[in-house]
Design an enzyme around this catalytic site. Structure first.
Site: not given
Ligand code: GUN
Length: 287
Positions: A56, A100, A123
């Site tokens: 990211k 996350q 998100d």
């Molecule tokens: N863990 C796995 N996929 C995601 C996601 O798209 N966003 C977040 N915040 N955590 C994750």
């Protein structure tokens, strides 16, 4: 049995093109005094989470979006994490906040999600944004479902009137992708671990979304001739490689379009996060 094999929808290439467009948009925004900024909170040292977060950050760097990652000790209290989120909610330089997941067991994940200001929830997990998505309002869409719809649209695939079958009902992928397909006028069926006669459903799908989290649970046998097959699975197998929920080779013989793993939905998830971060920056500047 169809005589041709499916066209592969390459999410990596589409992501690359979209990132180049976003880079231009970010440059223009910077000229107006707005630098989109994403803050990521990473609790603990789960290797998969670390790797997602570094992906990211790299994507932000590629498009000129500013970002920072705060690594927090896994023993952090829920109270302290919630306070950090409140501080970010109140920081005008921060446009997007991403915590996350998963979080350690002593922290209530839903409480964390609901503490993020919905206007910074890039998100698209906050119940306010999920509600807005359900009624078809403009909002932050959850990144993986948003990426899937974008991949279909990139091939001018007509969704209206199609039977979309979703295998998997997670809050992050299964449920929202069904909702987005419904918003595009598909007829939607949700299947899950308690579904009886799964194959009856998958074989009637014009659009089949596999979001189970188990390697190769969907094979060519489960796919209707000419169907569009989207593989959301990211499964690490014994040899260390990544594989999807779909047996690519056999499904490819039946489908008209198919997404691979890797280079499919995964890169699109990150790309849509960038798109949401730019949207947040533009909207916060307006308010
Ligand atoms: N863990 C796995 N996929 C995601 C996601 O798209 N966003 C977040 N915040 N955590 C994750």
């Amino acid at each position: 049995m169809s005589t041709t094999t499916a066209e592969v929808i390459n999410g990596k290439d589409l992501s690359h093109d979209m990132k180049m467009e976003m880079k231009t948009e970010v440059t223009e925004l910077k000229q107006t005094g707005i630098t989109p900024h994403l803050t990521v909170l990473l609790v603990g040292d789960d290797p998969a989470s670390k790797s997602y977060v570094s992906g990211k950050k790299k994507a932000c760097d590629e498009t000129g979006i500013s970002s920072d990652v705060t690594e927090l000790d896994p023993s952090i209290s829920e109270e302290e994490l919630l306070q950090r989120i409140e501080d970010l909610n109140n920081d005008p330089k921060v446009h997007g906040i991403l915590v996350q997941l998963p979080l350690p067991d002593h922290i209530d994940e839903q409480k964390v999600i609901e503490t993020i200001d919905p206007s910074k929830d890039v998100d698209g997990f906050h119940p306010v944004n999920i509600g807005r998505m359900m009624i078809g309002e403009d909002t932050f869409l959850p990144c993986t479902p948003y990426g899937i719809i974008t991949m279909l649209k990139s091939k001018n695939i007509n969704i209206e009137g199609k039977h979309a079958v979703i295998v998997g009902r997670s809050n992050i992928v299964g449920k929202p992708v069904g909702q987005l397909l419904l918003n595009e006028n598909a007829t939607v069926t949700y299947c899950h671990s308690r579904t009886k006669n799964l194959q009856e459903f998958t074989r009637s799908a014009d659009i089949l979304i596999a979001a189970v989290g188990k390697p190769h649970v969907i094979t060519g046998e489960d796919v209707k001739d000419g169907a569009i097959v989207v593989d959301v699975g990211v499964n690490r197998i014994e040899d260390g490689s990544l594989t999807g929920d779909v047996d690519f080779e056999s499904a490819k013989q039946k489908a008209s379009y198919i997404t691979p793993v890797p280079r499919g939905v995964g890169p699109m998830t990150i790309t849509m996060l960038l798109k949401n971060t730019i949207k947040a920056a533009k909207e916060l500047a307006k308010s």
